[in-house]
Design a protein around this motif. Structure first.
Motif, PDB file in Angstrom:
ATOM      1  N   LEU A 156     -33.912  81.903  60.173  1.00  0.00           N
ATOM      2  CA  LEU A 156     -32.971  81.560  59.104  1.00  0.00           C
ATOM      3  C   LEU A 156     -32.629  80.070  59.160  1.00  0.00           C
ATOM      4  O   LEU A 156     -32.637  79.377  58.144  1.00  0.00           O
ATOM      5  CB  LEU A 156     -31.699  82.407  59.245  1.00  0.00           C
ATOM      6  N   PHE A 157     -32.375  79.573  60.372  1.00  0.00           N
ATOM      7  CA  PHE A 157     -32.046  78.150  60.515  1.00  0.00           C
ATOM      8  C   PHE A 157     -33.226  77.271  60.106  1.00  0.00           C
ATOM      9  O   PHE A 157     -33.047  76.225  59.484  1.00  0.00           O
ATOM     10  CB  PHE A 157     -31.643  77.837  61.965  1.00  0.00           C
ATOM     11  N   SER A 158     -34.425  77.698  60.466  1.00  0.00           N
ATOM     12  CA  SER A 158     -35.612  76.913  60.113  1.00  0.00           C
ATOM     13  C   SER A 158     -35.806  76.863  58.604  1.00  0.00           C
ATOM     14  O   SER A 158     -36.275  75.867  58.065  1.00  0.00           O
ATOM     15  CB  SER A 158     -36.865  77.503  60.757  1.00  0.00           C
ATOM     16  N   LEU A 159     -35.445  77.946  57.922  1.00  0.00           N
ATOM     17  CA  LEU A 159     -35.573  77.955  56.465  1.00  0.00           C
ATOM     18  C   LEU A 159     -34.490  77.083  55.831  1.00  0.00           C
ATOM     19  O   LEU A 159     -34.749  76.361  54.873  1.00  0.00           O
ATOM     20  CB  LEU A 159     -35.474  79.387  55.934  1.00  0.00           C
ATOM     21  N   ILE A 160     -33.276  77.139  56.379  1.00  0.00           N
ATOM     22  CA  ILE A 160     -32.199  76.320  55.831  1.00  0.00           C
ATOM     23  C   ILE A 160     -32.536  74.836  55.980  1.00  0.00           C
ATOM     24  O   ILE A 160     -32.321  74.036  55.075  1.00  0.00           O
ATOM     25  CB  ILE A 160     -30.853  76.634  56.533  1.00  0.00           C
ATOM     26  N   THR A 161     -33.117  74.476  57.121  1.00  0.00           N
ATOM     27  CA  THR A 161     -33.431  73.073  57.367  1.00  0.00           C
ATOM     28  C   THR A 161     -34.824  72.693  56.859  1.00  0.00           C
ATOM     29  O   THR A 161     -35.272  71.569  57.050  1.00  0.00           O
ATOM     30  CB  THR A 161     -33.360  72.742  58.871  1.00  0.00           C
ATOM     31  N   ARG A 162     -35.508  73.641  56.249  1.00  0.00           N
ATOM     32  CA  ARG A 162     -36.837  73.429  55.677  1.00  0.00           C
ATOM     33  C   ARG A 162     -37.903  73.076  56.703  1.00  0.00           C
ATOM     34  O   ARG A 162     -38.865  72.376  56.407  1.00  0.00           O
ATOM     35  CB  ARG A 162     -36.820  72.358  54.578  1.00  0.00           C
ATOM     36  N   LEU A 163     -37.725  73.545  57.915  1.00  0.00           N
ATOM     37  CA  LEU A 163     -38.837  73.416  58.872  1.00  0.00           C
ATOM     38  C   LEU A 163     -39.893  74.459  58.524  1.00  0.00           C
ATOM     39  O   LEU A 163     -41.066  74.290  58.786  1.00  0.00           O
ATOM     40  CB  LEU A 163     -38.334  73.601  60.299  1.00  0.00           C
ATOM     41  N   HIS A 164     -39.440  75.577  57.939  1.00  0.00           N
ATOM     42  CA  HIS A 164     -40.363  76.527  57.316  1.00  0.00           C
ATOM     43  C   HIS A 164     -40.166  76.437  55.818  1.00  0.00           C
ATOM     44  O   HIS A 164     -39.099  76.080  55.358  1.00  0.00           O
ATOM     45  CB  HIS A 164     -40.071  77.957  57.739  1.00  0.00           C
ATOM     46  N   ASP A 165     -41.218  76.828  55.100  1.00  0.00           N
ATOM     47  CA  ASP A 165     -41.128  76.660  53.658  1.00  0.00           C
ATOM     48  C   ASP A 165     -41.557  77.917  52.922  1.00  0.00           C
ATOM     49  O   ASP A 165     -41.988  78.886  53.531  1.00  0.00           O
ATOM     50  CB  ASP A 165     -42.006  75.472  53.244  1.00  0.00           C
ATOM     51  N   ALA A 166     -41.444  77.833  51.601  1.00  0.00           N
ATOM     52  CA  ALA A 166     -41.936  78.848  50.677  1.00  0.00           C
ATOM     53  C   ALA A 166     -41.403  80.253  50.939  1.00  0.00           C
ATOM     54  O   ALA A 166     -42.164  81.208  50.960  1.00  0.00           O
ATOM     55  CB  ALA A 166     -43.478  78.861  50.680  1.00  0.00           C
ATOM     56  N   PRO A 167     -40.136  80.410  51.140  1.00  0.00           N
ATOM     57  CA  PRO A 167     -39.621  81.769  51.249  1.00  0.00           C
ATOM     58  C   PRO A 167     -39.314  82.311  49.853  1.00  0.00           C
ATOM     59  O   PRO A 167     -39.268  81.553  48.899  1.00  0.00           O
ATOM     60  CB  PRO A 167     -38.324  81.576  52.018  1.00  0.00           C
ATOM     61  N   ARG A 168     -39.130  83.608  49.766  1.00  0.00           N
ATOM     62  CA  ARG A 168     -38.596  84.163  48.531  1.00  0.00           C
ATOM     63  C   ARG A 168     -37.077  84.110  48.644  1.00  0.00           C
ATOM     64  O   ARG A 168     -36.519  84.437  49.672  1.00  0.00           O
ATOM     65  CB  ARG A 168     -39.068  85.607  48.350  1.00  0.00           C
ATOM     66  N   GLY A 169     -36.440  83.702  47.567  1.00  0.00           N
ATOM     67  CA  GLY A 169     -34.984  83.607  47.582  1.00  0.00           C
ATOM     68  C   GLY A 169     -34.532  82.171  47.506  1.00  0.00           C
ATOM     69  O   GLY A 169     -35.351  81.252  47.434  1.00  0.00           O
ATOM     70  N   GLY A 204     -24.003  73.470  47.170  1.00  0.00           N
ATOM     71  CA  GLY A 204     -24.440  73.593  45.786  1.00  0.00           C
ATOM     72  C   GLY A 204     -25.828  73.024  45.512  1.00  0.00           C
ATOM     73  O   GLY A 204     -26.371  73.207  44.435  1.00  0.00           O
ATOM     74  N   PHE A 205     -26.424  72.328  46.485  1.00  0.00           N
ATOM     75  CA  PHE A 205     -27.750  71.731  46.265  1.00  0.00           C
ATOM     76  C   PHE A 205     -28.848  72.631  46.829  1.00  0.00           C
ATOM     77  O   PHE A 205     -28.790  73.036  47.991  1.00  0.00           O
ATOM     78  CB  PHE A 205     -27.836  70.353  46.933  1.00  0.00           C
ATOM     79  N   ASP A 206     -29.840  72.901  46.001  1.00  0.00           N
ATOM     80  CA  ASP A 206     -30.963  73.744  46.413  1.00  0.00           C
ATOM     81  C   ASP A 206     -31.834  73.019  47.450  1.00  0.00           C
ATOM     82  O   ASP A 206     -32.236  71.874  47.224  1.00  0.00           O
ATOM     83  CB  ASP A 206     -31.803  74.100  45.178  1.00  0.00           C
ATOM     84  N   VAL A 207     -32.127  73.682  48.557  1.00  0.00           N
ATOM     85  CA  VAL A 207     -32.860  72.975  49.629  1.00  0.00           C
ATOM     86  C   VAL A 207     -34.292  72.618  49.247  1.00  0.00           C
ATOM     87  O   VAL A 207     -34.884  71.739  49.864  1.00  0.00           O
ATOM     88  CB  VAL A 207     -32.898  73.761  50.966  1.00  0.00           C
ATOM     89  N   ARG A 208     -34.850  73.308  48.238  1.00  0.00           N
ATOM     90  CA  ARG A 208     -36.212  72.941  47.847  1.00  0.00           C
ATOM     91  C   ARG A 208     -36.231  71.945  46.707  1.00  0.00           C
ATOM     92  O   ARG A 208     -36.912  70.943  46.759  1.00  0.00           O
ATOM     93  CB  ARG A 208     -37.014  74.188  47.478  1.00  0.00           C
ATOM     94  N   ARG A 209     -35.446  72.233  45.675  1.00  0.00           N
ATOM     95  CA  ARG A 209     -35.506  71.366  44.495  1.00  0.00           C
ATOM     96  C   ARG A 209     -34.686  70.086  44.672  1.00  0.00           C
ATOM     97  O   ARG A 209     -34.964  69.073  44.061  1.00  0.00           O
ATOM     98  CB  ARG A 209     -35.047  72.132  43.264  1.00  0.00           C
ATOM     99  N   GLN A 210     -33.630  70.148  45.478  1.00  0.00           N
ATOM    100  CA  GLN A 210     -32.798  68.957  45.705  1.00  0.00           C
ATOM    101  C   GLN A 210     -32.729  68.686  47.209  1.00  0.00           C
ATOM    102  O   GLN A 210     -31.648  68.569  47.778  1.00  0.00           O
ATOM    103  CB  GLN A 210     -31.407  69.191  45.123  1.00  0.00           C
ATOM    104  N   ALA A 211     -33.920  68.582  47.787  1.00  0.00           N
ATOM    105  CA  ALA A 211     -34.016  68.513  49.247  1.00  0.00           C
ATOM    106  C   ALA A 211     -33.226  67.333  49.830  1.00  0.00           C
ATOM    107  O   ALA A 211     -32.585  67.465  50.871  1.00  0.00           O
ATOM    108  CB  ALA A 211     -35.477  68.425  49.669  1.00  0.00           C
TER     109      ALA A 211
END
Lengths: 266, 251
Positions: B53-66, B72-79
């Protein structure tokens, strides 16, 4: 973002790499001893067997030690680039890579900063090596040492990006011994680092063809010509192109989750 | 840089997050929200999916569903905006042991685009707050485990994030240091207004009033104040409640 923060980021990454390098004296020593052993032992021994006839960019008949120096410069960069790129993905540097990648700057920029930082470390190693060679009597024209710098940057990016790309593509390359056997040694030996291409051609046409295709050959020739104040357009074009392509592929292929999940599921 | 979502947005929102590793699901349809300045414990046994979960929040892992949003800022679109609002303390130590405390903090400041002067003044403020200002020139190698953790927290706060993630931060610390660190994190929420998500598998790090999220095999089994959790399940302690929840799941 405004430009200044980007520069601060670059300064931070490069500064840290240089600081770490200064602290790791054993790494510095190893990086220097390797090419020096080649220069003092290998080249001296082969001097008798392998005189090099007049060949570009040299203007006179040269000793084998003189010929081999640009190749050894390439070797320093090859080892340094592979070492730092692989450690970026695996083991020791894992923690610091996480710190780097949670920075708000885009990933491509962070990777470029990191590659530039490791390239600059190799540049320091190269100039120290050349200083020792200079004392030993292998002296290039003064301006050559200046023209060499851009060539070193291109080569550094090329081998660093290659290391990064390989580590993302090939799982088995996790240990450095494997990389030495399958990447560093073939690239180094099947190039013009140790013998001129025309000489290789006399020995084996097949090896000559491989060496002529090897991008490391062109990097070494770019370095050789630059050191003797000459611009080898063909070598520079090929080296820059290969470096750019490898860099793009390395950035596209870089996946920070590789190697991390395997270590810790939690 | 757009600051549109503003300060009223939750520090962290996770919406329908799923992630699989080698076709093995690690997180399944996870949803949760953490308000600004809230202290939340993410409790789960090893392998529950906390680090993922932490890796997804910090974007060390990518492309999850959800979706994941930070302030308020999206971690993928407003990284860029999202990342600027996260502070992280990883499970493994990530300070450079050969560099000094100040050098480590300066590096972090640069990675967040700070000038040297700004990074130094922020680092100094953090070191004073954690009582390690005297050690600024000390190599990290010479600090105790507890001190190193506090420096890592200080580092995570230098860029004044909205959300501080701590992944099992007490691993390898003695009992007194562990207690200090738990206390320290609670103070941060109260004094600095930063939301803290504290992942652990150690029940004794949870205080009665803490909000607890129980994560097991990638699913959220419970969400609520620690003391209420035991009441709801009709048991006396959080430990029993946890055993009950995780046990039911196993059965």
């Amino acid at each position: 973002m405004r430009p200044m923060p980007w520069l601060h980021c670059l300064r931070g990454v490069v500064g840290r790499e240089l600081l770490r390098f200064l602290h790791q004296r054993s790494r510095f020593l190893a990086a220097l001893v390797r090419p020096l052993v080649w220069l003092f032992v290998f080249a001296t021994g082969f001097r008798m067997a392998l005189g090099v006839a007049m060949t570009e960019p040299y203007q006179t008949y040269i000793l084998y030690e003189v010929y081999i120096v640009p190749g050894l410069v390439g070797m320093i960069q090859l080892f340094n680039g592979m070492q730092s790129s692989l450690s970026m993905v695996y083991d020791r540097e894992m923690g610091s890579m996480r710190v780097l990648l949670v920075s708000p700057f885009p990933r491509w920029y962070l990777l470029v900063c990191k590659l530039l930082a490791s390239t600059l470390v190799s540049v320091v190693q190269v100039y120290v090596f050349l200083a020792i060679a200079w004392v030993y009597g292998i002296q290039a024209p003064a301006l050559g040492y200046f023209y060499l710098l851009p060539a070193l940057l291109v080569t550094g990016f090329m081998v660093g990006a290659l290391g990064l790309l390989l580590s993302s593509l090939i799982r088995q390359l996790e240990n450095f011994a494997g990389v030495m056997n399958f990447v560093i040694f073939p690239m180094f030996f099947l190039s013009s680092a140790l013998y001129p291409l025309w000489r290789i051609r006399e020995g084996s046409y097949l090896v000559y063809q491989i060496a002529a295709l090897n991008p490391f050959t062109h990097a070494v020739e770019m370095i050789r010509f630059a050191l003797y104040e000459r611009f080898n357009a063909e070598a520079v074009t090929i080296s820059v192109t290969v470096a750019a392509v490898l860099l793009a592929l390395a950035i596209l292929g870089y996946n920070p989750s590789r190697g991390m999940m395997a270590r810790k599921g939690g | 840089m757009s600051e549109v979502p503003g300060e009223t947005a939750p520090a962290l929102e996770v919406d329908g997050l799923s992630f699989a590793y080698d076709a093995k699901p690690v997180l399944e349809a996870l949803s949760l929200a953490i308000a600004a300045g809230e202290f939340v414990v993410l409790l789960g046994p090893n392998g529950a999916g906390k680090t993922t979960l932490f890796s997804l929040i910090t974007r060390l892992h990518d492309a999850p569903r959800g979706e994941i949003r930070i302030g308020g800022f999206d971690v993928r679109r407003q990284a860029v905006q999202a990342h600027a609002r996260i502070g992280v303390v990883f499970q493994q130590p990530t300070l450079d042991p050969d560099l000094s405390v100040a050098q480590n903090l300066a590096y972090h400041g640069a990675l967040h685009g700070m000038s040297r002067r700004e990074a130094d003044s922020r680092a100094e403020a953090q070191l004073v707050r954690i009582g390690l200002a005297e050690q600024r020139r000390t190599r990290v190698r010479r600090l105790s485990g507890g001190q190193r953790r506090r420096v890592e927290i200080a580092r995570g706060l230098m860029h004044t994030p909205r959300l501080l993630l701590l992944d099992e931060p007490t691993v390898g610390l003695d009992i007194a240091s562990r207690r200090d660190l738990v206390e320290h994190a609670h103070q941060l929420c109260a004094e600095e207004g930063v939301a803290v998500l504290w992942a652990t598998h150690l029940i004794d790090e949870v205080r009665p009033g803490d909000r607890v999220l129980v994560l097991h095999r990638g699913r959220l089994l419970a969400d609520g104040p620690a003391d209420a959790l035991g009441e709801r399940l009709g048991v006396d302690s959080l430990g029993e409640a946890f055993d009950r929840l995780v046990g039911e799941e196993r059965a």
